[in-house]
Design a protein around this motif. Structure first.
Motif, PDB file in Angstrom:
ATOM      1  N   GLN A 135      -4.884  10.979   7.268  1.00 24.89           N
ATOM      2  CA  GLN A 135      -4.720   9.605   6.784  1.00 24.89           C
ATOM      3  C   GLN A 135      -3.428   8.979   7.289  1.00 24.89           C
ATOM      4  N   VAL A 179      -2.530   4.962   8.432  1.00 26.84           N
ATOM      5  CA  VAL A 179      -1.627   4.080   7.685  1.00 26.84           C
ATOM      6  C   VAL A 179      -0.524   3.565   8.622  1.00 26.84           C
ATOM      7  N   CYS A 191      -4.514  14.410   4.076  1.00 23.31           N
ATOM      8  CA  CYS A 191      -3.330  13.534   4.091  1.00 23.31           C
ATOM      9  C   CYS A 191      -2.778  13.421   5.509  1.00 23.31           C
ATOM     10  N   TRP A 223       0.768  11.514  -0.848  1.00 23.48           N
ATOM     11  CA  TRP A 223       0.390  12.614   0.033  1.00 23.48           C
ATOM     12  C   TRP A 223       1.223  13.859  -0.283  1.00 23.48           C
ATOM     13  N   LYS A 250       5.036   5.476   1.670  1.00 23.35           N
ATOM     14  CA  LYS A 250       4.403   6.762   1.407  1.00 23.35           C
ATOM     15  C   LYS A 250       5.261   7.528   0.413  1.00 23.35           C
ATOM     16  N   LEU A 267      -4.424   6.138  -2.031  1.00 23.01           N
ATOM     17  CA  LEU A 267      -3.715   4.942  -1.582  1.00 23.01           C
ATOM     18  C   LEU A 267      -3.758   3.932  -2.721  1.00 23.01           C
ATOM     19  N   PHE A 323       4.017  -1.188   3.650  1.00 25.57           N
ATOM     20  CA  PHE A 323       3.448   0.156   3.587  1.00 25.57           C
ATOM     21  C   PHE A 323       4.522   1.165   3.197  1.00 25.57           C
ATOM     22  N   LEU A 379       0.868  -1.170   0.000  1.00 23.08           N
ATOM     23  CA  LEU A 379       0.000   0.000   0.000  1.00 23.08           C
ATOM     24  C   LEU A 379       0.902   1.216   0.000  1.00 23.08           C
ATOM     25  N   THR A 380       0.710   2.084  -0.981  1.00 25.68           N
ATOM     26  CA  THR A 380       1.481   3.323  -1.049  1.00 25.68           C
ATOM     27  C   THR A 380       0.539   4.491  -0.841  1.00 25.68           C
ATOM     28  N   ASP A 381       0.871   5.335   0.124  1.00 23.73           N
ATOM     29  CA  ASP A 381       0.110   6.530   0.478  1.00 23.73           C
ATOM     30  C   ASP A 381       0.711   7.712  -0.273  1.00 23.73           C
ATOM     31  N   LEU A 394      -9.739   0.439   5.450  1.00 22.47           N
ATOM     32  CA  LEU A 394      -8.512   0.052   4.746  1.00 22.47           C
ATOM     33  C   LEU A 394      -8.152  -1.401   5.019  1.00 22.47           C
TER      34      LEU A 394
END
Length: 104
Positions: free
Chosen positions: A35, A39, A32, A25, A53, A74, A51, A21-23, A95
């Protein structure tokens, strides 16, 4: 497990194996900032997901490549393939439910 920073240069390698999962932002984005702790919490609880970002201001190429127009977005990948895109703020429960679909 901490949420790792990824960049335009490292994104493909960082998201090529397993469920990731890539956030996406930006520092100026209010949702953001809401969030991000969600995360972080999930990364502590879901050891079977990687994970990351990515700051879209610092790394515009990847965001452009995946057509990311709104943040937070995401991006969920499984074995390097995009399987889900989640736009806007989502709760930890929402999520986790999405990610559970892709983990064995």
């Amino acid at each position: 497990m901490a949420v790792a920073e990824t960049t335009d240069k490292t994104f493909e390698k960082d998201t090529s194996e397993g469920v990731t999962l890539t956030d996406f932002w930006a520092t100026w984005c209010g949702p953001c900032r809401m969030q991000s702790p969600v995360v972080e919490q999930l990364s502590d609880e879901m050891g079977n997901v990687t994970f990351n970002k990515m700051d879209v201001d610092q790394n515009p190429e990847t965001a452009q490549k995946f057509g990311i127009m709104s943040i937070p977005t995401l991006l969920v990948k499984k074995d390097g393939q995009v399987v889900d895109t989640i736009v806007g703020y989502h709760s930890k429960e929402q999520l986790a439910k999405v990610l559970d679909q892709y983990t064995d």
